[in-house]
Write a protein that holds these residues in place. Structure first.
Motif, PDB file in Angstrom:
ATOM      1  N   GLN A  18     -82.342  -2.339  75.125  1.00 50.56           N
ATOM      2  CA  GLN A  18     -81.548  -2.171  76.248  1.00 50.56           C
ATOM      3  C   GLN A  18     -82.335  -1.837  77.251  1.00 50.56           C
TER       4      GLN A  18
ATOM      5  N   GLU B  11     -73.343  -4.891  65.618  1.00 53.37           N
ATOM      6  CA  GLU B  11     -74.118  -5.181  66.902  1.00 53.37           C
ATOM      7  C   GLU B  11     -73.252  -5.195  68.200  1.00 53.37           C
ATOM      8  N   GLN B  12     -71.979  -5.580  68.206  1.00 52.22           N
ATOM      9  CA  GLN B  12     -71.303  -5.625  69.150  1.00 52.22           C
ATOM     10  C   GLN B  12     -70.972  -3.951  69.687  1.00 52.22           C
ATOM     11  N   GLU B  13     -70.636  -3.265  68.705  1.00 52.46           N
ATOM     12  CA  GLU B  13     -70.299  -1.828  69.211  1.00 52.46           C
ATOM     13  C   GLU B  13     -71.708  -1.247  69.999  1.00 52.46           C
TER      14      GLU B  13
ATOM     15  N   GLN C 204     -73.873  -2.618  71.277  1.00 57.62           N
ATOM     16  CA  GLN C 204     -74.357  -3.025  72.665  1.00 57.62           C
ATOM     17  C   GLN C 204     -73.487  -2.508  73.767  1.00 57.62           C
ATOM     18  N   ARG C 205     -72.176  -2.271  73.231  1.00 55.43           N
ATOM     19  CA  ARG C 205     -71.114  -1.807  74.159  1.00 55.43           C
ATOM     20  C   ARG C 205     -71.454  -0.642  74.595  1.00 55.43           C
ATOM     21  N   LYS C 206     -71.971   0.452  73.488  1.00 52.79           N
ATOM     22  CA  LYS C 206     -72.223   1.856  73.833  1.00 52.79           C
ATOM     23  C   LYS C 206     -73.542   1.974  74.530  1.00 52.79           C
TER      24      LYS C 206
ATOM     25  N   ASP D  75     -74.433  -0.312  76.709  1.00 54.06           N
ATOM     26  CA  ASP D  75     -74.082  -0.936  77.935  1.00 54.06           C
ATOM     27  C   ASP D  75     -73.576   0.505  78.869  1.00 54.06           C
ATOM     28  N   GLU D  76     -72.522   1.098  77.872  1.00 54.83           N
ATOM     29  CA  GLU D  76     -71.861   2.100  78.658  1.00 54.83           C
ATOM     30  C   GLU D  76     -73.063   3.418  79.083  1.00 54.83           C
ATOM     31  N   HIS D  77     -73.733   3.600  78.228  1.00 59.28           N
ATOM     32  CA  HIS D  77     -74.731   4.691  78.616  1.00 59.28           C
ATOM     33  C   HIS D  77     -76.117   4.372  79.422  1.00 59.28           C
TER      34      HIS D  77
END
Length: 91
Positions: A8, A79-81, A83-85, A87-89
């Motif tokens: 990321q 993997e989705q979770e 990636q979500r975290k 993106d969030e941070h």
């Protein structure tokens, strides 16, 4: 063993990125009992069924994890979770 490898990009300072990883690590410990420690700019973590690292670089964060057999069927969801975290941070 199934592996997760997600990079990321970020625009934070190294100290800010490390502080974000600290927040994520605290939440992982609270929610899932995952233990970890820093080795330089890499946070190594583990618990039964999963182990990995979160490497903090000047322009990106790299998450690598190995899943045990019990978590293998959940690889896509995990993997989705992650990636979500990220993106969030870091987005």
């Amino acid at each position: 063993m199934p592996k997760i490898d997600i990079r990321q990009p970020h625009h934070l300072s190294l100290a800010q990125a490390r502080a974000e990883v600290e927040q994520v690590a605290a939440r992982m410990h609270e929610k899932f009992g995952i233990e970890g420690q820093w080795q330089g700019e890499t946070f190594s973590f583990s618990r039964s069924g999963v182990s990995g690292t979160i490497a903090v670089e000047s322009d990106a964060v790299q998450v690598k994890a190995e899943l045990g057999m019990m978590l293998a069927p959940l690889k896509g969801m995990l993997e989705q979770e992650i990636q979500r975290k990220l993106d969030e941070h870091f987005a």
